[in-house]
Design a protein around this motif. Sequence first.
Motif, short mmCIF file in Angstrom:
data_model
loop_
_atom_site.label_atom_id
_atom_site.label_comp_id
_atom_site.label_asym_id
_atom_site.label_seq_id
_atom_site.Cartn_x
_atom_site.Cartn_y
_atom_site.Cartn_z
N UNK A 30 114.94 51.88 39.56
CA UNK A 30 116.32 52.38 39.53
C UNK A 30 116.52 53.57 40.45
N UNK A 31 115.44 54.31 40.73
CA UNK A 31 115.56 55.44 41.66
C UNK A 31 115.86 54.93 43.07
N UNK A 32 115.13 53.90 43.50
CA UNK A 32 115.33 53.32 44.82
C UNK A 32 116.72 52.70 44.91
N UNK A 33 117.13 51.97 43.86
CA UNK A 33 118.45 51.35 43.86
C UNK A 33 119.55 52.41 43.96
N UNK A 34 119.38 53.51 43.24
CA UNK A 34 120.38 54.59 43.25
C UNK A 34 120.47 55.23 44.63
N UNK A 35 119.33 55.58 45.20
CA UNK A 35 119.34 56.25 46.51
C UNK A 35 119.88 55.34 47.61
N UNK A 36 119.54 54.05 47.53
CA UNK A 36 120.01 53.11 48.55
C UNK A 36 121.53 53.02 48.57
N UNK A 37 122.17 53.31 47.45
CA UNK A 37 123.63 53.21 47.35
C UNK A 37 124.34 54.53 47.66
N UNK A 38 123.59 55.63 47.73
CA UNK A 38 124.25 56.93 47.83
C UNK A 38 123.97 57.69 49.11
N UNK A 39 123.24 57.09 50.05
CA UNK A 39 123.24 57.62 51.41
C UNK A 39 122.26 58.73 51.73
N UNK A 40 121.49 59.24 50.77
CA UNK A 40 120.50 60.25 51.10
C UNK A 40 119.26 59.55 51.67
N UNK A 41 118.81 59.92 52.88
CA UNK A 41 117.65 59.23 53.46
C UNK A 41 116.42 59.35 52.55
N UNK A 42 115.68 58.25 52.42
CA UNK A 42 114.47 58.27 51.61
C UNK A 42 113.51 57.21 52.11
N UNK A 43 112.23 57.43 51.82
CA UNK A 43 111.18 56.44 52.07
C UNK A 43 110.46 56.21 50.75
N UNK B 127 107.31 55.21 48.70
CA UNK B 127 105.86 55.07 48.84
C UNK B 127 105.42 53.94 47.92
N UNK B 128 105.49 52.74 48.44
CA UNK B 128 105.22 51.54 47.67
C UNK B 128 106.44 50.64 47.67
N UNK B 129 106.20 49.34 47.51
CA UNK B 129 107.30 48.38 47.50
C UNK B 129 107.90 48.25 46.10
N UNK B 130 109.04 47.56 46.03
CA UNK B 130 109.72 47.31 44.77
C UNK B 130 110.56 46.06 44.95
N UNK B 131 111.07 45.52 43.87
CA UNK B 131 111.89 44.31 43.95
C UNK B 131 113.38 44.61 44.12
N UNK B 132 113.72 45.84 44.38
CA UNK B 132 115.11 46.21 44.67
C UNK B 132 115.55 45.51 45.95
N UNK B 133 116.71 44.88 45.93
CA UNK B 133 117.16 44.07 47.07
C UNK B 133 117.82 44.89 48.17
N UNK B 134 118.38 46.07 47.82
CA UNK B 134 119.06 46.86 48.84
C UNK B 134 118.08 47.26 49.94
N UNK B 135 118.50 47.15 51.19
CA UNK B 135 117.62 47.50 52.31
C UNK B 135 117.21 48.95 52.22
N UNK B 136 115.91 49.19 52.32
CA UNK B 136 115.42 50.57 52.27
C UNK B 136 114.09 50.66 53.00
#
Length: 334
Positions: A131-144, A146-155
């Motif tokens: 949910x952290x990756x999903x949240x950041x992918x929707x709110x525009x703060x750059x992030x990387x 460290x590890x993959x996840x099943x979140x579909x949003x491009x990141x």
Amino acid sequence: MNLKTLAKNLGISETTVSRALNGYPEVSERTRERVLAAAELAGYRPNPMARSLASGRTKLVGIIHPLLPNDLADPMFMQIVGGMVGALEARQMDLMMAPVSVENELRAYQHMVKERRVDGLIVGRTRLYDERVAYLAKHGLPFVAHGRTRVNEAHAWFDYDNESGMHIAVDHLLEHGHSRIALISAPLEMNFARQRFDSFKLRLQAAGIKPDARLLIDNTIDRRSGYLAMQALLALQPAPSAVIIDNHMSGVGAMRALLDAGVRIGQDMSVIVWGQMEDSLAGYKVTTIDQPNPDKAGAKMIEMLLALQGGTPPSDLQELWQPVLLPGETVSRV
């Protein structure tokens, strides 16, 4: 001395002085050298808060980290962080690590995004659906991540190939005649653990071996849980002939349990640990699935984050490095 006075003394605009001090390319090298020399002579230091407000940049990269008991004693974790720090310091930037409780972790991300305290984030210990990756992918703060996840949003993400590494480990034991192979895993909601766990079972099945549920112990992420997991395996009749431990912190505890039980490691039982341990902690040169160059991995994640800030699409910033087998003295033929 402030920026206004420095500009007045030099007879140039405040904007030009500011751009020279901050390395903007449109300022000529001659002007930049003149400004820097005058600032050094006058003992001028930019106000970091004012500079941040003016540029919209904090020169900070953040890690929000729910610390586990052994994190600060984990040499691999510290090497990765060290690589990040080195890459940032080379660019006159800093790393801010914010310890947080697990239950308040997402709220901390929300505060970080809302208040823009950092220019970007590194997200560690990714989960199956994070949910952290999903949240950041929707709110525009750059992030990387460290590890993959099943979140579909491009990141953007950086990872080692967990499936490949587990294939190498299982194949190494199969080549030495082992068929009763156990796996000690980190919590399976962590994406790396799930990938390694699934790969372990698939590799055994491909070799015609049905995985035995009694030989699969998860939720081990530190020395104590690794110790208890190995004790449970030793109590089985028959015990496994070989064990793979999917994280090096549990590996230390698992090796200690074998030593305390008087097991001849590499003879009575073969062992492979994912991640390098100090030989002095294990008492043996352990056969290891190694994730090479953790310091360079940390630096790579910073480079990817800066590329994101520079406009590179996140889908172009997905890096998968390969683990390798380091043979030791803890695997032998059945």
